[in-house]
Design a protein around this motif. Structure first.
Motif, PDB file in Angstrom:
ATOM      1  N   GLN A   1       0.831  -1.208   0.000  1.00 25.04           N
ATOM      2  CA  GLN A   1       0.000   0.000   0.000  1.00 25.04           C
ATOM      3  C   GLN A   1       0.865   1.258   0.000  1.00 25.04           C
ATOM      4  N   ALA A   2       1.991   1.206   0.725  1.00 25.99           N
ATOM      5  CA  ALA A   2       2.914   2.345   0.722  1.00 25.99           C
ATOM      6  C   ALA A   2       3.495   2.565  -0.669  1.00 25.99           C
ATOM      7  N   TRP A   3       3.783   1.467  -1.354  1.00 25.02           N
ATOM      8  CA  TRP A   3       4.307   1.592  -2.711  1.00 25.02           C
ATOM      9  C   TRP A   3       3.235   2.131  -3.662  1.00 25.02           C
ATOM     10  N   LEU A   4       2.001   1.663  -3.520  1.00 27.22           N
ATOM     11  CA  LEU A   4       0.932   2.128  -4.396  1.00 27.22           C
ATOM     12  C   LEU A   4       0.715   3.637  -4.284  1.00 27.22           C
ATOM     13  N   ALA A   5       0.972   4.169  -3.079  1.00 32.56           N
ATOM     14  CA  ALA A   5       0.810   5.608  -2.886  1.00 32.56           C
ATOM     15  C   ALA A   5       1.870   6.401  -3.646  1.00 32.56           C
ATOM     16  N   LEU A   6       2.998   5.755  -3.970  1.00 31.63           N
ATOM     17  CA  LEU A   6       4.090   6.426  -4.674  1.00 31.63           C
ATOM     18  C   LEU A   6       4.247   5.962  -6.109  1.00 31.63           C
ATOM     19  N   ARG A   7       3.591   4.892  -6.454  1.00 27.83           N
ATOM     20  CA  ARG A   7       3.717   4.311  -7.800  1.00 27.83           C
ATOM     21  C   ARG A   7       3.343   5.351  -8.849  1.00 27.83           C
ATOM     22  N   PRO A   8       4.143   5.468  -9.919  1.00 22.59           N
ATOM     23  CA  PRO A   8       3.814   6.426 -10.983  1.00 22.59           C
ATOM     24  C   PRO A   8       2.409   6.196 -11.518  1.00 22.59           C
ATOM     25  N   ALA A   9       1.658   7.262 -11.620  1.00 27.71           N
ATOM     26  CA  ALA A   9       0.265   7.158 -12.061  1.00 27.71           C
ATOM     27  C   ALA A   9       0.206   7.120 -13.583  1.00 27.71           C
ATOM     28  N   ASP A  10       0.602   5.990 -14.127  1.00 29.59           N
ATOM     29  CA  ASP A  10       0.598   5.815 -15.574  1.00 29.59           C
ATOM     30  C   ASP A  10      -0.577   4.918 -15.948  1.00 29.59           C
ATOM     31  N   PRO A  11      -1.641   5.457 -16.484  1.00 27.04           N
ATOM     32  CA  PRO A  11      -2.818   4.651 -16.801  1.00 27.04           C
ATOM     33  C   PRO A  11      -2.548   3.598 -17.857  1.00 27.04           C
ATOM     34  N   ALA A  12      -1.469   3.754 -18.613  1.00 30.16           N
ATOM     35  CA  ALA A  12      -1.168   2.792 -19.675  1.00 30.16           C
ATOM     36  C   ALA A  12      -0.526   1.522 -19.132  1.00 30.16           C
ATOM     37  N   SER A  13       0.024   1.582 -17.923  1.00 30.99           N
ATOM     38  CA  SER A  13       0.693   0.415 -17.339  1.00 30.99           C
ATOM     39  C   SER A  13      -0.254  -0.321 -16.408  1.00 30.99           C
ATOM     40  N   ARG A  14      -0.402  -1.601 -16.641  1.00 37.97           N
ATOM     41  CA  ARG A  14      -1.312  -2.394 -15.817  1.00 37.97           C
ATOM     42  C   ARG A  14      -0.584  -3.161 -14.715  1.00 37.97           C
ATOM     43  N   PHE A  15       0.744  -2.984 -14.630  1.00 40.58           N
ATOM     44  CA  PHE A  15       1.528  -3.769 -13.685  1.00 40.58           C
ATOM     45  C   PHE A  15       1.709  -3.062 -12.343  1.00 40.58           C
ATOM     46  N   LEU A  16       1.784  -3.877 -11.294  1.00 43.20           N
ATOM     47  CA  LEU A  16       2.007  -3.342  -9.956  1.00 43.20           C
ATOM     48  C   LEU A  16       3.402  -2.726  -9.851  1.00 43.20           C
ATOM     49  N   PHE A  17       4.361  -3.329 -10.524  1.00 40.35           N
ATOM     50  CA  PHE A  17       5.739  -2.835 -10.503  1.00 40.35           C
ATOM     51  C   PHE A  17       6.177  -2.537 -11.945  1.00 40.35           C
ATOM     52  N   PRO A  18       5.741  -1.399 -12.489  1.00 35.59           N
ATOM     53  CA  PRO A  18       6.048  -1.088 -13.896  1.00 35.59           C
ATOM     54  C   PRO A  18       7.524  -0.760 -14.084  1.00 35.59           C
ATOM     55  N   SER A  19       7.979  -0.978 -15.301  1.00 37.99           N
ATOM     56  CA  SER A  19       9.349  -0.596 -15.638  1.00 37.99           C
ATOM     57  C   SER A  19       9.370   0.871 -16.052  1.00 37.99           C
ATOM     58  N   ARG A  20      10.553   1.441 -16.020  1.00 37.62           N
ATOM     59  CA  ARG A  20      10.675   2.849 -16.394  1.00 37.62           C
ATOM     60  C   ARG A  20      10.766   2.986 -17.916  1.00 37.62           C
ATOM     61  N   GLY A  21       9.987   3.909 -18.464  1.00 36.51           N
ATOM     62  CA  GLY A  21      10.092   4.230 -19.872  1.00 36.51           C
ATOM     63  C   GLY A  21       9.490   3.224 -20.823  1.00 36.51           C
ATOM     64  N   ARG A  22       8.857   2.159 -20.261  1.00 34.73           N
ATOM     65  CA  ARG A  22       8.216   1.169 -21.123  1.00 34.73           C
ATOM     66  C   ARG A  22       6.877   0.802 -20.507  1.00 34.73           C
ATOM     67  N   LEU A  23       6.074   0.072 -21.283  1.00 35.78           N
ATOM     68  CA  LEU A  23       4.769  -0.347 -20.785  1.00 35.78           C
ATOM     69  C   LEU A  23       4.842  -1.692 -20.081  1.00 35.78           C
TER      70      LEU A  23
END
Length: 296
Positions: free
Chosen positions: A185-207
């Protein structure tokens, strides 16, 4: 790669639900065999026997894997009517001992998590994410591939479970402890808000999602910063620690099999070696004749 081997791989994917990594390994092994002896459908028993020499420098486990792939291919070729014989009897059959899993002590786990929690206390997204990652590795026993590919909606709002897609596309429910849930939950609060990424742990600069290689590197680096030998710490070792420490705490082997997503109980039984003393004590204390023996 020949049309026959491509058809075999297609069968594995369609009929057996083989995972992508399994298909890739089989493809490599079959392609390598074709390079050595040519068309596998036309290969003679003598041709197949030559593979033993080509594989002479490989580890027994690698030879066993290659042999298994070819045995299955030749069986498939016979079933399809492409061959009238099965030459797999000429393949080498090395005896392999399954390596025992590396085990971290409770003390090592405490040191590793103390360091991760201290770093996450800075509020830096990378540190908060790393704490969530290792909490799920050790707290839920996920495979590295399962963890990095978790979709964002795998974390439910009203139940302490994750829906995990395991090997062979088999889904299972995995419990998540309070610590791991809080870290996620702490990570979700900081996770980049990229609507195109469906992953819990998205990579940088890619989908896509965080890679297994990156996860491996981050866990190793954390171990080094915590003063532990990084050679003894990895995502898979944390999964082993999850299983070992649950077994020490009295978990049933069948329950552990379900949690780990093992298709065969024999795979789970490897963990019993780490707790032999507890099992002996359990038999002495709980066996129906134990009380009678001590009271006579």
């Amino acid at each position: 790669m020949s049309a026959a081997t491509q058809a075999f791989l297609a069968m594995l994917a369609a009929e057996r639900g083989a995972a992508a990594n399994t298909l890739a390994a089989y493809a490599r092994d079959l392609a390598g065999a074709e390079e050595e002896i040519g068309d596998l459908v036309a290969a003679t028993r003598a041709d197949v026997a030559r593979l033993a020499g080509a594989w002479a420098g490989l580890a027994p486990a690698s030879v066993a894997r290659k042999t298994s792939a070819l045995r299955q291919f030749f069986g498939f070729a016979v079933d399809e009517g492409w061959r009238g014989d099965d030459p797999s009897g000429a393949l080498p059959s090395p005896r392999t001992r399954r390596p025992l899993p590396k085990v971290l002590s409770h003390g090592d786990i405490a040191v590793l998590f103390d360091r991760a929690e201290m770093e996450a206390g800075s509020g830096k997204p990378d540190a908060v994410r790393l704490l969530a990652l290792i909490e799920l590795l050790y707290g839920s026993g996920l495979r590295a591939s399962e963890l990095v590919a978790l979709p964002r909606n795998a974390v439910p709002r009203d139940a302490p479970f994750l829906t995990v897609m395991g090997k062979g596309g088999q889904a299972r429910m995995v419990p998540v402890g309070d610590r791991a849930l809080a870290a996620v939950q702490a990570w979700l609060a900081l996770r980049p808000a990229d609507p195109a990424s469906r992953f819990l742990f998205p990579s940088r600069g890619r989908l896509g999602h965080l890679s297994r290689v990156s996860l491996f590197q981050q866990v190793k680096a954390l171990a080094l910063r915590a003063g532990l030998d990084p050679a003894k710490v990895s995502p898979h070792v944390l999964r082993h620690a999850f299983a070992t420490h649950l077994l020490e705490g009295g978990a049933d082997l069948r329950v552990l099999q379900t949690l780990l997503g093992h298709a065969d109980i024999a795979t789970t039984q490897i963990y019993t070696h780490v707790d032999a003393a507890r099992l002996v004590t359990l038999v002495n204390q709980r066996h129906p004749l134990a009380t009678k023996a001590t009271s006579d």
